[in-house]
Design an enzyme around this catalytic site. Structure first.
Site, PDB file in Angstrom:
ATOM      1  N   GLU A   2      37.122  41.598  41.051  1.00  0.00           N
ATOM      2  CA  GLU A   2      36.040  42.032  40.172  1.00  0.00           C
ATOM      3  C   GLU A   2      34.883  41.041  40.118  1.00  0.00           C
ATOM      4  O   GLU A   2      33.728  41.443  40.062  1.00  0.00           O
ATOM      5  CB  GLU A   2      36.585  42.304  38.774  1.00  0.00           C
ATOM      6  CG  GLU A   2      37.682  43.351  38.737  1.00  0.00           C
ATOM      7  CD  GLU A   2      37.381  44.560  39.601  1.00  0.00           C
ATOM      8  OE1 GLU A   2      36.195  44.942  39.721  1.00  0.00           O
ATOM      9  OE2 GLU A   2      38.312  45.120  40.186  1.00  0.00           O
ATOM     10  N   GLU A  54      34.227  48.169  48.213  1.00  0.00           N
ATOM     11  CA  GLU A  54      35.645  47.990  47.907  1.00  0.00           C
ATOM     12  C   GLU A  54      36.413  47.275  49.008  1.00  0.00           C
ATOM     13  O   GLU A  54      37.303  46.472  48.733  1.00  0.00           O
ATOM     14  CB  GLU A  54      36.279  49.345  47.596  1.00  0.00           C
ATOM     15  CG  GLU A  54      35.711  49.991  46.348  1.00  0.00           C
ATOM     16  CD  GLU A  54      35.687  49.033  45.164  1.00  0.00           C
ATOM     17  OE1 GLU A  54      36.540  48.144  45.072  1.00  0.00           O
ATOM     18  OE2 GLU A  54      34.779  49.179  44.327  1.00  0.00           O
TER      19      GLU A  54
END
Length: 835
Positions: free
Chosen positions: A315, A337
């Site tokens: 994150e 991602e």
């Protein structure tokens, strides 16, 4: 109760569609950013954290149509670009009693060309009123129309909105659902033992907190205006939380919020974040731009330290790759991602080298990507995305794990120094803008001088990967290898017209240099010949050194025989031992190798001491065990497993030793679970003794022994044991011990009962009997895709079609293995001396 009020600042260039219903979670395997509104450029977006916008409202992006690559549907249109959002001022009033929220927002916009209609993304939000006021003009009221299939609301006004600046004002209501989608409710236990709820979806700095003048029971909390960012990053949490905080070496304030009374559980995440931010500052050579960062651990999730470290690393990486620079459209989702899923391991390896995290990558990410991408129902990394249902479907192993694996392979191909130069150039050039995949390739090509775009296009534009077939011959003191590639399919069958080729970076190690490749080559065609100098007869040769490449290797039996002793004495490094057995199991399942031969090679792992190698081996063996449950060879298989796992369990024992690392503890748990599941009499007896002492309060089970003891007594137990387990649940405090089926856990529980023949039958019957409720509860979310053929023809599941087809393909693969290989495996197991 709290009223939230915040102003958000946005801008844009190429545009992004982000739709509401974002999953707020830090669960790495979840579909982070399912999306939110449209913008046009300088956007910032972190894939996982977040969030939703009350109205998902946004205007923007591109007028072009995108056709679906999946089932034929009505063409999907991205939001028009004739109205551009500039700033959002949002007020929310959630109710934790009725589980609803109401809100209002004023969106400052620029009307690029006159129009009578404004379109915004909107899902599960009821817009009550809409007005528009041009700067200097009077306010006019619009009508509201929903296009639910595309998750769009259209506001139509009685007269043309003039070009120029203006304000769009909305009021709306919504539900705090229990499906972990959008702005949802999270259940937790308060310090007094009572059930409580929070409303979940991160917030910016608080600038004021006052009582509501109209209602003394309400509190108004206002937040500062944000930097330019993508709308789907906005998130908020309403509930009771404790906090731990610290500062990194650059003075950035880091805070971790936890459920009340559990702040000590946030300390490790804080330690990770304080180490991680400086690592990324140095790696990208770009400073984190804000004075603080907040992380929150909600009650819906719990995790081990390594998982926490990876999630925090993932994150925080998005603060640069995803937020500072944002994908242009969901087709390029993997750009966010895949990159974050790779660099999280790089970060954790730097901060916690004792975790041996890259070996776990080979098991958890590379292995999963190879499994899924070998199916005929897989898809390329880059999939043209149109409708919202398609956005849901691409949040899968290909986006995350294959994306991470090809980035890792690319990093190894061009080298760390050039990779870092290219990343700095890319992030600097496109800061607060939107990019295509090709923009990253261009920056890395310029930094390295290698044909990055040419190589990587073969990995992102076509699905699948190659199997490299290798043969060898000896020429004096040199070893001559002949390499060839073809597409690897899980069923071993080539589809008519299928002739995919890849540009494959190949590394080769030998017994004289097991840890460092002696040769690196780029396979640019169907085949090539490679000469290794000074490799004597009898020495082993291993392709894909360190398991960095996204391909499988098919050796001759002679080459495999030479590698087997290196497995037994562990001179072959752990990642190479893991990839060797993983490739063998996959080749056997495809019918390209004998499962009996694979089980014989597996016996060579009896001296293995690496947790991750054992973990991967266990997963592969479990696939065979699940199918052998339908044969008369299952009892003989249990004996095989007990013989294989017995020595490592005996060497570790039940008690943790002084100075023992976390991986040894994890290996003990794994070995004891396997032996308990397969009925080792000594393990079963000891587990029952410890369980009884735990239930009677004589000796509390340590956390790392709960799984082995619970699994063992349940597998070998009766109704009385089950009732005692339920009693333990009711008395448990830690969330990891409380699995009595909250709404969002239902699919995991259904999957969890499928470890036996009877459990599979019961689970499948439950799904069929309760399909209407399951579909209603999880439609549009990633949970549905976790749950053969005739049933889904009559009961459709939009957004899960690809997952269903992949599940069906795996069923066919299992049936083929049962037909072609189960009999020989059963004979082998029964004929073993120990059986």
């Amino acid at each position: 109760m709290t009223i939230l009020s915040q102003a958000f600042n946005f801008a844009s260039r190429r545009g992004i569609l982000l739709r509401k219903k974002l999953l707020l979670t830090i669960q790495r395997t979840s579909p982070f950013c399912r999306a939110v509104l449209g913008l046009k450029s300088p956007s910032v977006l972190p894939s996982c954290a977040t969030s939703i916008f009350p109205i998902s409202s946004v205007l923007s992006i591109s007028a072009r149509q995108i056709s679906s690559t999946m089932a034929a549907k009505t063409p999907f249109e991205r939001l028009p670009t004739n109205v551009v959002p500039v700033n959002y001022d949002v007020t929310l009033k959630p109710s934790l009693k009725s589980f609803t929220f109401e809100g209002s927002e004023t969106i400052q916009v620029t009307v690029v060309e006159p129009t009578k209609a404004i379109s915004v993304n909107c899902i599960e939000i009821e817009v009550k009123s809409v007005q528009y006021q041009a700067d200097g003009g009077s306010e006019i009221t619009g009508t509201i129309e929903y296009k639910k299939e595309n998750e769009i609301a259209v506001f139509t006004f009685p007269e043309q909105l003039p070009a120029g600046k203006g304000s769009l004002k909305l009021t709306f209501t919504g539900e705090l659902n229990d499906r972990m989608k959008g702005f949802y409710r999270s259940k937790y236990t308060g310090p007094d033992g009572e059930d409580r709820y929070g409303a979940v979806t991160q917030f910016e700095p608080v600038i004021s907190e006052t009582d509501d003048s109209s209602d003394s029971s309400l509190k108004v909390v206002k937040y500062d205006k944000t930097p330019i960012m993508s709308t789907y990053l906005v998130a908020y949490v309403v509930g009771e939380y404790d906090c731990v905080e610290g500062k990194d070496e650059n003075g950035v304030l880091v805070r971790v919020y936890t459920p009340v009374g559990k702040k000590e559980q946030g300390q490790f995440a804080l330690d990770v974040a304080v180490k991680t931010l400086p690592f990324y500052n140095k790696y990208f050579n770009i400073a984190y731009p804000l004075p603080k960062i907040d992380l929150i651990a909600i009650a819906d999730f719990s995790a081990a330290k390594q998982w926490v470290a990876l999630v925090v690393g993932h994150e925080l990486a998005h603060q640069w790759f995803g937020n500072l620079v944002t994908m242009e459209w969901w087709t390029h989702l993997w750009l966010n991602e895949g990159f974050a899923s790779w660099i999280e391991y790089l970060c954790v390896d730097h901060c916690f080298p004792e975790f041996d995290i890259w070996t776990q990558f080979v098991n958890q990410d590379l292995g999963r990507a190879l499994d899924l991408d070998a199916l005929h129902t897989s898809h390329p990394i880059e999939v043209p995305v149109g409708s919202p249902d398609e956005v849901d479907e691409i949040f899968d192993v290909i986006s995350y794990s294959k994306g991470a694996s090809v980035i890792r392979m690319l990093h190894n191909y061009i080298g760390d120094e050039d990779f870092r130069k290219g990343m700095n150039s890319y992030l600097t050039k496109y800061a607060y803008k939107n990019t295509f995949t090709e923009d990253l390739w261009g920056s890395l090509r310029e930094a390295s001088g290698k044909p990055v775009d040419k190589v990587m296009t073969t990995w992102t534009k076509q699905m699948g990967f190659p199997v490299i077939k290798v043969t060898e011959s000896q020429d004096g003191n040199n070893r001559v290898l002949k390499l060839s590639q073809e597409k690897f399919n899980a069923d071993g069958k080539t589809v008519a017209g299928e002739s995919s080729e890849w540009l494959v970076p190949i590394t080769i190690s030998t017994s004289d240099s097991p840890n460092t490749p002696v040769k690196s080559v780029l396979l640019e065609g169907p085949s090539m010949t490679v000469t290794l100098e000074n490799v004597k007869p009898g020495a082993w040769v291993k392709l894909n050194s360190g398991s960095v490449g996204m391909y499988r290797v098919h050796y001759t039996s002679e080459m495999l025989d030479a590698l087997t002793p290196a497995v037994r004495d562990k001179t072959l490094p752990p990642r190479d031992r893991l990839s060797l057995e993983n490739d063998l199991f996959a080749l056997a399942r495809a019918g390209l190798a004998s499962s009996v031969d694979v089980l014989k090679v597996t016996e060579g792992f009896i001296n293995e001491d690496n947790y991750t190698v054992w973990s991967d081996l266990s997963l592969n063996l479990s696939k065979i065990a699940g199918m052998l449950q339908y044969t008369d060879g299952y009892e003989a298989y249990k004996v095989y497993e007990r013989a294989l796992f017995g020595p490592v369990a005996k060497s570790l024992g039940w008690e943790q030793k002084e100075g023992e690392g976390v991986l040894k503890s994890m290996l003990r748990e794994l070995a004891l679970v396997r032996l308990g599941r397969y009925g080792d009499p000594d393990i079963v007896a000891e587990a029952r003794r410890r369980f009884a002492d735990h239930c009677d309060g004589k000796a509390v089970l340590p956390a790392d022994l709960r799984s082995p003891v619970y699994v063992t007594v349940l597998v070998n137990g009766d109704e009385d044991i089950f009732n005692k387990m339920l009693k333990l649940y009711d008395e448990a405090d830690m969330q990891e011990e409380k699995d009595k089926v909250r709404s969002q856990d239902s699919t995991f529980v259904i999957a969890g009962v499928t470890g036996s023949v009877k459990g599979r039958e019961m689970g499948w019957q439950f799904v069929k009997d309760n399909w209407t409720e399951i579909h209603k509860r999880y439609t549009g979310g990633f949970l549905l895709a976790r749950l053969c053929k005739t049933f889904f023809k009559e009961n459709t599941a939009p957004g899960a079609e690809r997952s269903i087809n992949q599940a069906l393909e795996n069923v066919h693969l299992n049936a083929a293995w049962m037909k072609n290989q189960s009999a020989s495996v059963v004979t082998f197991l029964k004929d073993r001396p120990a059986a």
